[in-house]
Design an enzyme around this catalytic site. Structure first.
Site, PDB file in Angstrom:
ATOM      1  N   ARG A  33      -9.336  -4.370  -6.152  1.00  0.00           N
ATOM      2  CA  ARG A  33      -7.866  -4.665  -5.687  1.00  0.00           C
ATOM      3  C   ARG A  33      -7.683  -5.724  -4.736  1.00  0.00           C
ATOM      4  O   ARG A  33      -6.752  -6.019  -4.190  1.00  0.00           O
ATOM      5  CB  ARG A  33      -7.627  -3.492  -4.888  1.00  0.00           C
ATOM      6  CG  ARG A  33      -7.519  -1.950  -5.632  1.00  0.00           C
ATOM      7  CD  ARG A  33      -7.016  -1.010  -4.825  1.00  0.00           C
ATOM      8  NE  ARG A  33      -7.591   0.430  -5.175  1.00  0.00           N
ATOM      9  CZ  ARG A  33      -8.666   0.876  -4.672  1.00  0.00           C
ATOM     10  NH1 ARG A  33      -9.642   0.088  -3.788  1.00  0.00           N
ATOM     11  NH2 ARG A  33      -9.334   1.917  -5.094  1.00  0.00           N
ATOM     12  N   THR A  34      -8.525  -6.574  -4.832  1.00  0.00           N
ATOM     13  CA  THR A  34      -8.709  -7.894  -3.966  1.00  0.00           C
ATOM     14  C   THR A  34      -7.618  -8.629  -4.222  1.00  0.00           C
ATOM     15  O   THR A  34      -7.407  -8.950  -5.421  1.00  0.00           O
ATOM     16  CB  THR A  34     -10.087  -8.394  -4.045  1.00  0.00           C
ATOM     17  OG1 THR A  34     -11.086  -7.362  -3.788  1.00  0.00           O
ATOM     18  CG2 THR A  34     -10.176  -9.538  -3.073  1.00  0.00           C
ATOM     19  N   GLN A  35      -6.952  -9.088  -3.183  1.00  0.00           N
ATOM     20  CA  GLN A  35      -5.914 -10.121  -3.550  1.00  0.00           C
ATOM     21  C   GLN A  35      -6.187 -11.270  -2.604  1.00  0.00           C
ATOM     22  O   GLN A  35      -6.890 -11.343  -1.779  1.00  0.00           O
ATOM     23  CB  GLN A  35      -4.636  -9.252  -3.120  1.00  0.00           C
ATOM     24  CG  GLN A  35      -4.544  -8.524  -1.897  1.00  0.00           C
ATOM     25  CD  GLN A  35      -3.029  -8.532  -1.621  1.00  0.00           C
ATOM     26  OE1 GLN A  35      -2.303  -9.119  -2.027  1.00  0.00           O
ATOM     27  NE2 GLN A  35      -2.918  -7.608  -0.626  1.00  0.00           N
TER      28      GLN A  35
END
Lengths: 262, 274, 246
Positions: A33-35
């Site tokens: 989910r890293t953004q």
């Protein structure tokens, strides 16, 4: 004997129920989910004065180093007497605005005489921010909440993508923390100092800070909004303010970068 | 040949790959500024030297003399600032002796930037160079990679933005000496209070045209240490020891002179130059 | 010259590793805490500076929390969780809630030792995604003696006479060993090691102020104000002491 090898070594169906093959079919590795932020807003600055809190944020939406949007509004009025200033990712900002709208609707019981004040909104936002960071799915923002306490005194709080929170009579996010804070702290370093600062004085310092930020922050704009929350429960939004009395005259006397004369 | 030794390059690369940490040089958190005024230029610095989070020196000197009329404020790696200013200062003196003239600020600037460019940023010196020469007051900054900049007011170091905020809002053209000194001191103080890498006192150097440069060591001292509440003097005998042995530092030796000879070294001179 | 002895590892990541930009869920917010237990008091102190990197976020953010308790003001417990402040806040809030519910469920005051065990389970409960904090709990035991418990981020804890935590703990701790526990000090007359005795509160307060003003001199994270909370049989007293602001 079960002759299907994929069923071997698994809990028995007759004891544990049907095997959930979704587990077996799940993709490799954890869900990512890293953004990273894409459209961003730079500093939000704020300081307390004798009769309230004043905030400012410019109207630029940057796309990396591209000045992509020049009409972004980053100071949001929440309820009647609170202003939330948001820097960082623009899409997350809009999501936060949605959350705050929902919160306001959810809480709107006209009969009970209660309405959401800055500390409540701040508490809500800091829980949202900390919970999202704890899911490793942060909202990529640094937020200032300005308004009134229940006792009528001015309120100013900071919360960021990590869920880190603090209060101070003068706060700034982004480059404002380096460039605006030293100027604001000259007149309001302590909580008690705010009582000796008028709205006009505060406005002068806020305008000065926005000018210095435009001089030195390469992701900033000379067009900004100033929001003033006064203790009489009024919110003034001064939009499309332009940096005044900028001085670029020094450039006339400068030639080259060292030995050049003409 | 001067320069760096790369003997341990391969070994260090191997050790790093094995997970050993790379030793880091002290990058000093610093605030340094410079400002021109009518008839001169002033530079200033804070006096805190740090090793990571620890204050190594509470009153260090970040203002270096390049020549009697040129001074330099240094930020970045402490050792690099020290050595590069010493080296260029020496070369400047040689240059002055060979030309028979006082060195110019642009000469100092060019020597520094060429040296730093040669080392491609590995010599981590960030400098503000200022001085007065026959061409007038001059103010420059140099980055570790060798780029230079000219300005009426400049700041460098971890507190550079706090200082620059002050300079941007208070600077005006044609200032008096005192106005420039006050502005620089205020800019350094902005760094001292707002930047954790900067602290303690303000050092300042004023260079005026046709006047000797004046160094104001500890121009402002806004951080005097408070008096301790308790005394921490230990009574004699508090520290334990395993054994005691008293050894006289000077041995009384009796010399008996049997004979005295005087030898001439003749024409042989001691070699002083290899 | 060393190349012939060492072949370069195949997975050398010295120059070739790609730079990964990913979210790191922790930060360090500075600050230092210190607790000392005495015969009839417990004291928990900490500076009020809150930082990120080289910036001061706020000069005044009191960080010593008081847990109100049943059974009179002397049963109050003071707690501080220093390190990543968002985790510290979350832990303290959760602890305050659990402590309050303990008194409702059991209708008796939460003892400091029980509180310490509760903190342990709460910290270890997040063993795989720890609260990045050094926690100290202090108060008075049933007999009115001061007690101090200190915890590592995942719940290992110990009861101690004194303990420093946070940024400048490594500067404070040797000083406390020497001045509170009399380490490395011998009696000049007898030649025997000096024994740690309970310090009177007055002396401890002076010691704590000196410790923090000294640490302020040498650690860049420490400064602005010192907050001291003292638990005695009269209850919790708070004192603020100014520190240097550079």
């Amino acid at each position: 004997m079960d002759h299907m090898p994929e069923n071997w070594g698994r809990p028995r169906n007759d004891v544990y129920g049907e095997y959930q093959s979704a587990i077996h079919n799940a993709g490799q590795g954890p869900q990512s989910r890293t953004q990273t932020p894409s459209i961003t807003g730079t500093s939000v600055i704020a300081m307390k004065f004798d009769n309230g809190v004043m905030l400012a944020a410019d109207n630029l939406g940057s796309y990396g180093s591209l000045a992509r949007f020049t009409d972004q509004e980053r100071l949001i009025k929440v309820g009647n007497e609170t202003v939330v200033g948001i820097s960082g990712d623009a899409s997350d900002q809009q999501y936060i605005e949605l959350l705050l709208e929902r919160l306001l609707i959810e809480d709107n019981y006209p009969q009970d005489g209660h309405h959401l004040r800055a500390p409540h909104i701040y508490e809500y936002l800091s829980r949202v921010m900390y919970n999202r960071r704890s899911k490793i799915d942060p909202l990529w923002n640094a937020i200032l909440v300005a308004g009134k306490n229940d006792d009528g005194s001015p309120f100013l709080g900071y919360v960021d993508l990590l869920g880190v929170t603090y209060s101070s009579p003068s706060i700034a996010t982004g480059y404002g923390a380096y460039l605006a804070i030293p100027l604001m702290r000259k007149i309001v370093s302590e909580e008690a100092d705010a009582k000796n600062v008028s709205e006009e004085q505060a406005r002068k310092v806020i305008d000065e800070c926005m000018k210095v930020l435009f001089y030195r922050d390469a992701r900033s704009l000379d067009k900004y909004t100033v929001a003033t929350v006064t203790l009489d429960g009024e919110v003034k939004m001064d939009k499309n303010v332009r940096c005044q009395n900028m001085n670029w005259r020094f450039a006339e006397g400068i030639r080259g970068y060292g030995t050049q004369k003409q | 040949m001067g320069g760096f030794s790369f003997d341990n390059y391969q070994r260090n690369k191997f050790l790093t790959a094995k997970g050993y940490p790379v030793p880091t040089a002290t990058a000093t958190g610093t605030t340094i500024v410079g400002c021109r005024f009518d008839g001169g230029v002033v530079i200033a610095a804070d006096t805190r030297a740090t090793e990571g989070e620890i204050v190594a020196d509470k009153n260090c000197e970040k203002l270096h003399r390049m020549s009697p009329n040129i001074w330099c404020a240094g930020a970045g790696t402490a050792a690099d600032c020290e050595m590069v200013t010493q080296l260029i200062s020496s070369n400047l003196e040689l240059h002055a002796m060979s030309t028979g003239r006082a060195p110019r600020v642009v000469t100092c600037l060019t020597m520094l930037k060429q040296h730093l460019f040669k080392y491609q940023g590995h010599v981590g010196a960030y400098l503000i160079v200022a001085g007065c020469d026959p061409t007038g007051p001059k103010l420059f900054s140099i980055h570790a990679h060798g780029s230079t900049d000219v300005g009426y007011y400049l700041s460098l170091g971890s507190g550079s933005m706090a200082a620059m905020a002050t300079l941007e809002s208070k600077w005006k053209s044609s200032m008096t000496k005192q106005e420039a000194m006050d502005l620089c001191a205020e800019a350094i103080e902005a760094g001292i209070w707002n930047d954790l890498g900067s602290g303690s006192n303000v050092d300042m150097c004023v260079m005026e045209v046709n006047k000797p440069a004046v160094l104001h060591r500890n121009y402002r001292t806004p951080n005097e240490r408070s008096i301790k509440q308790k005394s921490y003097v230990f009574p004699r005998g508090t520290t334990a020891y395993l054994n005691e042995k008293v050894k006289p530092m000077i041995k009384p030796v009796a010399y008996d002179i049997f004979e005295e000879t005087v030898t001439s070294t003749g024409g042989e001179q001691m070699e002083i130059d290899g | 010259m060393y190349a012939e002895h060492f072949s370069e590892p195949a997975t050398s990541h010295v120059a070739s590793a790609p730079i990964e930009h990913q979210f790191y869920p922790y930060a360090s917010n500075g600050g230092t805490i210190l607790a000392i237990a005495g015969a009839d008091y417990a004291l928990l102190a900490g500076d009020t500076r809150h930082i990120t990197g080289y910036s001061i976020n706020t000069r005044f953010r009191p960080s010593i929390h008081t847990l109100e308790n049943l059974g009179g003001p002397e049963r109050a417990i003071v707690v501080a969780a220093n390190g990543f402040s968002a985790d510290g806040d979350a832990l303290v809030r959760r602890l305050a809630q659990r402590a309050e519910w303990y008194t409702y469920n059991h209708n008796k005051p939460l003892s400091v030792s029980a509180c310490a065990r509760l903190v342990q389970t709460m910290l270890y409960g997040k063993r795989t995604f720890p609260y990045y904090v050094h926690t100290i709990v202090a108060g008075l035991d049933e007999s009115g003696r001061g007690e101090v418990y200190s915890f590592d981020p995942v719940g290992s804890y110990e009861r101690e006479q004194c303990r420093a935590g946070g940024s400048a703990a490594s500067l404070l701790m040797p000083f406390l060993d020497n001045q509170v526990n009399k380490k490395n000090q011998y009696d000049a007359a007898t030649g025997l090691p000096q024994v740690a005795t309970d310090l009177p509160l007055e002396e401890t307060l002076k010691l704590v102020k000196d410790a923090f003003s000294s640490v302020t001199e040498r650690h860049i994270h420490v400064g602005d104000y010192l907050e001291i909370k003292i638990v005695t049989k009269e209850g919790v007293k708070v004192e603020y002491f100014p520190l240097k602001r550079d």
